[in-house]
Design an enzyme around this catalytic site. Structure first.
Site, mmCIF file in Angstrom:
data_model
loop_
_atom_site.group_PDB
_atom_site.id
_atom_site.type_symbol
_atom_site.label_atom_id
_atom_site.label_comp_id
_atom_site.label_asym_id
_atom_site.label_seq_id
_atom_site.Cartn_x
_atom_site.Cartn_y
_atom_site.Cartn_z
ATOM 1 N N GLN A 237 0.829 -1.206 0.000
ATOM 2 C CA GLN A 237 0.000 0.000 0.000
ATOM 3 C C GLN A 237 0.863 1.256 0.000
ATOM 4 O O GLN A 237 0.386 2.340 -0.294
ATOM 5 C CB GLN A 237 -0.931 -0.008 1.222
ATOM 6 C CG GLN A 237 -2.008 -1.082 1.143
ATOM 7 C CD GLN A 237 -2.985 -1.056 2.300
ATOM 8 O OE1 GLN A 237 -3.199 -2.071 2.933
ATOM 9 N NE2 GLN A 237 -3.606 0.083 2.588
ATOM 10 N N ARG A 384 -9.643 -0.524 7.178
ATOM 11 C CA ARG A 384 -10.568 0.425 6.562
ATOM 12 C C ARG A 384 -10.920 1.550 7.542
ATOM 13 O O ARG A 384 -12.093 1.849 7.792
ATOM 14 C CB ARG A 384 -11.836 -0.277 6.092
ATOM 15 C CG ARG A 384 -12.446 0.504 4.928
ATOM 16 C CD ARG A 384 -13.535 -0.242 4.234
ATOM 17 N NE ARG A 384 -13.956 0.535 3.078
ATOM 18 C CZ ARG A 384 -14.297 0.020 1.914
ATOM 19 N NH1 ARG A 384 -14.264 -1.254 1.722
ATOM 20 N NH2 ARG A 384 -14.680 0.799 0.921
ATOM 21 N N CYS A 385 -9.881 2.118 8.104
ATOM 22 C CA CYS A 385 -10.114 3.210 9.040
ATOM 23 C C CYS A 385 -8.844 4.010 9.195
ATOM 24 O O CYS A 385 -7.778 3.555 8.845
ATOM 25 C CB CYS A 385 -10.621 2.679 10.371
ATOM 26 S SG CYS A 385 -9.462 2.634 11.704
ATOM 27 N N GLU A 760 -13.235 5.112 3.937
ATOM 28 C CA GLU A 760 -13.384 4.394 5.194
ATOM 29 C C GLU A 760 -14.598 4.811 5.997
ATOM 30 O O GLU A 760 -15.015 4.092 6.912
ATOM 31 C CB GLU A 760 -12.121 4.606 6.021
ATOM 32 C CG GLU A 760 -10.961 3.998 5.297
ATOM 33 C CD GLU A 760 -9.657 4.571 5.743
ATOM 34 O OE1 GLU A 760 -8.623 3.992 5.412
ATOM 35 O OE2 GLU A 760 -9.670 5.597 6.423
#
Ligand code: CDP
Length: 806
Positions: A237, A384-385, A760
């Site tokens: 990522q 996802r945050c 997110e």
């Protein structure tokens, strides 16, 4: 069509710029099976690595005998910590300032920990060979419960840190303690609590789960010993950060390392960190002089690489009897597993947990977080945050519901009473953040009206009465959640990763014919960057998005960036893209003026061209200007039309949203059915409404998964449960509810195009919304807080505890 007679609207439509539901360009290759993932990389002479992993959660390694494995035809090497030690590579630094074992050194600290790396001619031989490596263990007592980790007689886990009284985040209270982090005004907060009319206190556990992207973590390392250059293809990522870390660890000069993140099949935080598989593949390639591939299987992914959450949040609110919140106090016990490998900006040991005052104007607050080691896999990634914002929002949104119940007040009314008001922005929170913009009352009201909130509450009351009379076995829950996210890390004065400031970048180059190649420091894992960055450029530069190619993920060509996670791509690299485009436009303006033989102050921008002020028929399109940039320039101007921008944001962006979930729960089976889920999101300026909707659907689906069943748990011996898709809940289209989406637009005042992140938000808002629905269904029976995940067995158990099966 003649350029002159096209309307402005027609010209804008051709561009497919911001606001357009442009179809995802990357899907052309994905839907035809033409994506290029790491496992598609096949190099001549390539070998395959696989790990021998620990069967114990805590044990001393008495011996490792690889002789039988090495004798198997096709096996080329077996690496152990003893091989890595002379290279000083048996431990690697983590993003949180700790070190993590690459291969277990004398002792294992969690089940499935990497012990030896077998390299063979193919994966099957490697898999056979790992069975032949004999590891002799001496079992040690196991710590699974974080509340037991700091007991006086708790087993010592990290012998390498035994003598260290001070860690990267200050003093350690116990040999299994990692850090204590405090934010806020403790004396002022305690004083308010001491005199408050109403105080609530609950333990909200946000259980351990996992990002579980469909593509697992993997890499191919290829050392060219002649050139002295190392190429790594990986599921990264943040490819640039990986290159820097590999250079620091290996001593290979950074310009001789080429990191390529090709197409990535989902990341959700799982692919931020550096894992033993990457290090071992690189070492094996250097030692053996051939490419080495490592591909995690599903169980390895779920049980070893980067879990998420595992926060135990004792949450208190102090309020007046009529519902004005006066103070908040939270203590978090954070279970980090065997190593502190949280993927947070360096100075935030608990990420952005101090956004826990949420969307409310709470005058004082105090947050304290203690991190502890246990015999579990390490991680603590932002699934996802944005760095623990999900945990923070869960704590405040559950606390609001508990307080409303205590006060006998509707929770929406309580929220409305305490929301930060529109005129308070920019708003300074008690725990130190500056919220950029918002209109919470309007958003909440819009959702209440859309779902018919009062009618839902009336229906719920009727069902409760019917339940009490024994006429139905169904309960109805109405879950409400309001969230404020904090995304776009970050100003480099606050946020860095291993010392590198968290800016991001864009480089845009216009070719003579007016087509564009643009490269960013971020890396899409499915979010559609190739589509949306092109839309920003199309609007800013008046070149159709179809004439723009977006490239990411190759450290040789992309400008240095900190990567994609924490919904930072739009707030940071999106801003860099707009600023770089504006630099180009400024030069284009001078070229246009030169071509039109007027002063640059006499031309103005008009969608896809510069025109002479007052004379719209006299213009030069951006395509014409691009051509001129290579052959007809103002005297003294350098040729070409390109720009780069490294954008260091002045602040983060604060998207927000209001969600409502209507749920029916059968008390005899524990089965919960989501009847309706309504999600309103505000991410400021919307670049691509269709992609935003897709992001919201994905985020809500993962929120549904996490709150309603997904979990990585451990038994008392430290055996990992839920490490396969047989046990780990990954919803398919069959289980996933239908989503209704809505939006408001409150631009960020400091972002060049007013955009905030969105990827997110739905996860952050969705989890408390589902959990509030479940809790709301049982609240009239005085069930107390019900811990997640809310699977059927647990909900049946709640009903049983409440005596509903008698
Ligand atoms: O960093 P990440 O890409 O995961 O998250 P993001 O910045 O929230 O963007 C996710 C996707 O939504 C990207 O394709 C964005 O361009 C798109 N998006 C949008 O169209 N409008 C916004 N205001 C925010 C994001």
């Amino acid at each position: 069509m003649n350029e002159m007679i096209r309307t402005q609207a027609e010209r804008a439509e051709v561009l497919q710029g911001m606001g357009c539901k442009r179809k995802r360009t990357e899907d052309i290759r994905f839907t035809q099976g033409r994506g290029n993932y790491v496992d598609d990389v096949k190099l001549p002479g390539m070998l395959f690595g696989d790990f021998v992993r620990s069967s114990h959660a805590h044990a001393r390694i008495k011996s490792i005998d690889a002789s039988k494995a090495l004798a198997l035809p096709g096996v080329k090497a077996v690496l152990t910590a003893a091989d890595l030690k002379p290279l000083n590579l048996h431990y690697m630094p983590t993003l949180a300032g700790d070190v993590a074992a690459v291969l277990a050194d004398e002792k294992v600290l969690f089940q499935n920990q990497e012990i030896a790396f077998v390299v063979a001619e193919d994966r099957y031989i490697a898999a056979d060979a790992i069975e032949l490596v004999d590891v002799e263990y001496e079992a040690l007592p196991v710590v699974v419960d974080p509340f037991q980790a700091m007991a006086p007689d708790a087993p010592l886990l990290r012998e390498d840190l035994k003598e260290k009284r001070v860690g990267p985040h200050g003093e350690r209270k116990h040999y299994n303690h990692i850090f204590n982090w405090q934010v806020g005004d403790k004396p002022a907060t305690d004083a308010v609590f001491a005199n408050a009319e109403v105080v609530t206190k609950d333990l909200f556990t946000y259980h351990r789960t996992h990002p579980s992207p469909l593509e697992t973590c993997q890499c191919v390392a290829s050392m060219d010993k002649v050139k002295g250059e190392l190429t790594i293809w990986g599921t990264f990522q943040a490819p640039h950060v990986v290159r820097t870390v590999v250079s620091l660890l290996s001593g290979i000069a950074e310009h001789k390392i080429h990191v390529i993140a090709p197409d990535i099949g989902g990341g959700f935080g799982n692919k931020v960190g550096v894992y033993p598989g990457y290090v071992c593949s690189v070492v094996a390639s250097i030692v053996l002089g051939v490419p080495v591939k490592w591909v995690e299987d599903r169980m390895e992914n779920l049980s070893t690489t980067s879990f998420a959450r595992d926060y135990h949040m004792t949450t208190e609110l102090a309020a007046t009897k009529d519902g004005k919140i006066l103070a908040m106090r939270i203590h978090v016990l954070a279970d980090h597993g065997a190593f502190d490998a949280c993927a947070d900006p360096s100075k935030w040991p608990a990420g952005f947990m101090n956004i826990c005052t949420g969307s409310y104007d709470i005058p004082v607050a105090h947050l304290e977080v203690d991190g502890v080691y246990t015999n579990k896999a390490s991680g603590g990634v932002a699934y996802r945050c944005s760095f623990r914002v999900t945990e923070a929002v869960y704590a405040i949104e559950r606390a609001i519901e508990v307080l409303a119940h205590r006060l006998g007040m509707d929770s929406v009314e309580l929220r409305m009473k305490n929301f930060i008001r529109a005129e308070q922005f920019p708003y300074h929170s008690a725990l130190g953040w500056e919220y950029d913009s918002g209109n919470y009352h309007f958003a909440m009201q819009k959702v209440m009206d859309a779902v018919g909130y009062s009618a839902l509450r009336a229906e719920q009351k009727a069902i409760q009465e019917a339940f009490s009379r024994g006429e139905t076995r169904q309960l109805m829950g109405v879950g409400v959640a309001f969230f404020t996210e904090i995304v776009g890390a970050g100003p480099s004065r606050n946020c860095d990763i291993l010392g590198v400031g968290m800016f991001d970048s864009a480089e845009i180059r216009i070719h003579p014919t007016g087509s564009i190649v643009a490269r960013m420091g971020t890396k899409s894992q499915g979010q559609g960057h190739e589509t949306t960055y092109a839309q920003i450029i199309a609007t800013e530069l008046g070149i159709p998005a179809d004439d723009i190619t977006i490239e990411e993920g190759n450290t040789d060509t992309a400008p240095y960036g900190l990567g994609t996670y924490g919904s930072r791509s739009t707030p940071v690299a999106g801003a860099a893209t707009a600023v770089a485009a504006r630099k180009i436009r400024a030069k284009a303006q001078m070229i246009a003026a030169h071509l039109l033989e007027v002063s640059e102050y006499d031309v103005e921008w008009d969608i896809d061209r510069f025109r002479v002020k007052g004379l719209p028929e006299k213009f030069k399109t951006m395509k014409e200007i691009a051509w001129a940039a290579y052959n007809n320039l103002p005297p003294g101007m350098e040729p070409g039309l390109e720009a780069v921008n490294y954008y260091d944001p002045p602040n983060m962006t604060y998207p927000f949203g209001a969600y409502v979930c209507v749920m029916d729960i059968d008390v005899d089976t524990g089965v919960a059915k989501t009847r309706r889920f309504y999600a309103l999101d505000d991410c400021g300026t919307r670049i691509n409404p269709m992609i935003i909707e897709g992001q919201v659907h994905g985020g809500l689906t993962e929120a549904f998964a996490v709150s309603m069943g997904q979990e990585i748990s451990y038994d008392a011996q430290g055996n990992v449960m839920g490490a396969s898709f047989m046990d780990f809940f990954l919803p398919t289209a069959v289980e996933t509810p239908k989503w209704e989406t809505d939006f408001t637009v409150t631009p960020s005042p400091h972002h060049p195009i007013g955009a905030k992140g969105v990827g997110e938000s739905p996860h952050v808002g969705g989890v408390p919304c589902f959990s509030n629905a479940v809790n709301d269904a049982f609240a009239f029976l005085e069930a107390g807080h019900i811990q997640m995940p809310h699977d059927a067995w647990r909900l049946w158990s709640v009903a049983d505890r409440l005596g509903l099966h008698a």
